[in-house]
Design an enzyme around this catalytic site. Structure first.
Site, short mmCIF file in Angstrom:
data_model
loop_
_atom_site.label_atom_id
_atom_site.label_comp_id
_atom_site.label_asym_id
_atom_site.label_seq_id
_atom_site.Cartn_x
_atom_site.Cartn_y
_atom_site.Cartn_z
N GLY A 12 0.83 -1.21 0.00
CA GLY A 12 0.00 0.00 0.00
C GLY A 12 0.86 1.25 0.00
O GLY A 12 0.63 2.20 0.77
N HIS A 104 -0.54 3.10 -12.52
CA HIS A 104 0.05 2.00 -13.30
C HIS A 104 1.50 2.37 -13.63
O HIS A 104 1.77 3.49 -14.06
CB HIS A 104 -0.76 1.76 -14.57
CG HIS A 104 -0.29 0.56 -15.34
ND1 HIS A 104 -0.55 -0.73 -14.92
CD2 HIS A 104 0.48 0.46 -16.44
CE1 HIS A 104 0.03 -1.57 -15.77
NE2 HIS A 104 0.67 -0.87 -16.69
C1 GRF Z 1 2.50 0.58 -7.50
O1 GRF Z 1 3.90 0.80 -7.58
C2 GRF Z 1 1.78 0.60 -8.80
O2 GRF Z 1 2.68 0.40 -9.85
C3 GRF Z 1 0.81 -0.53 -8.75
O3 GRF Z 1 1.07 -1.28 -7.57
C4 GRF Z 1 2.26 -0.79 -6.98
C5 GRF Z 1 2.12 -0.66 -5.50
O4 GRF Z 1 2.46 -1.80 -4.92
N1 GRF Z 1 -0.54 -0.05 -8.75
P1 GRF Z 1 2.83 -1.73 -3.36
O5 GRF Z 1 2.13 -0.51 -2.80
O6 GRF Z 1 4.30 -1.56 -3.30
O7 GRF Z 1 2.31 -2.99 -2.81
#
Ligand code: GRF
Length: 187
Positions: A12, A104
């Protein structure tokens, strides 16, 4: 004040970004709740540390997870839903009733769609000898990575770029892009 919900399956990192933007008074948001599908998601600890209500919703806890998520969002009067690394598809019922926004790690529409997330994206970008990559902040509809693009930010790959080095740069760029995109939406 706008209530937002954060959906995440792992760290998150988007929640950290939003918390800091609120602390720095760049965004005026109420991060009302966190929802995850993953029992062990580190985001649950973060929510607890910031006294943010969190919910675990998945096919084991609920027969219709998306209906449950919809109900939670409605009951908590959340206008925006931020996907911060949420690995499940969002139902049209949710995308119709709430503004769902995703980060994304590439320049959509390239390198999007089912299975294109995290390192898979960066490896594909590098394997295709792309000169630029970047970040897309977009509205979410019922298809993976196909909603209206709100904002994109580019970066230029260096020679010898690896998926690890690119991921680090992209994650840093995402923080800036997410805050800028939300500020644009909330204007
Ligand atoms: C973000 O970096 C984005 O690219 C995608 O999921 C990633 C986040 O993963 N929506 P997390 O917050 O490191 O678990």
């Amino acid at each position: 004040m706008i209530n937002i919900a954060v959906l995440a399956s792992h760290n998150g990192s988007g929640l950290d970004t939003l918390l800091k933007a609120c602390e720095d008074k760049i965004l005026n948001l109420n991060i009302k709740l966190v929802i995850t599908n993953n029992t062990n998601a580190p985001v649950l600890e973060k929510a607890k540390a910031y006294n943010i209500q969190s919910f675990l919703v998945n096919s084991k806890t609920n027969s219709h997870p998306d209906d449950t998520i919809h109900q939670i969002l409605q009951e908590n009067n959340c206008q925006y839903v931020i996907l911060a690394g949420y690995m499940k598809k969002i139902s049209i019922k949710i995308t119709n009733d709430f503004k769902v926004i995703n980060t994304h790690p590439a320049l959509l529409p390239k390198y999007g769609g089912e299975g294109m997330y995290g390192r898979f994206v960066h490896e594909a970008v590098i394997n295709n000898n792309e000169v630029i990559s970047g970040v897309t902040i977009h509205e979410v509809n019922e298809e993976y990575d196909e909603g209206k693009i709100i904002l994109q930010k580019e970066l230029t790959l260096i020679s010898g770029e690896t998926s690890e080095t690119l991921e680090g740069k992209i994650k840093a760029l995402e923080k800036i892009a997410l805050v800028e995109a939300l500020a644009k939406c909330l204007k």
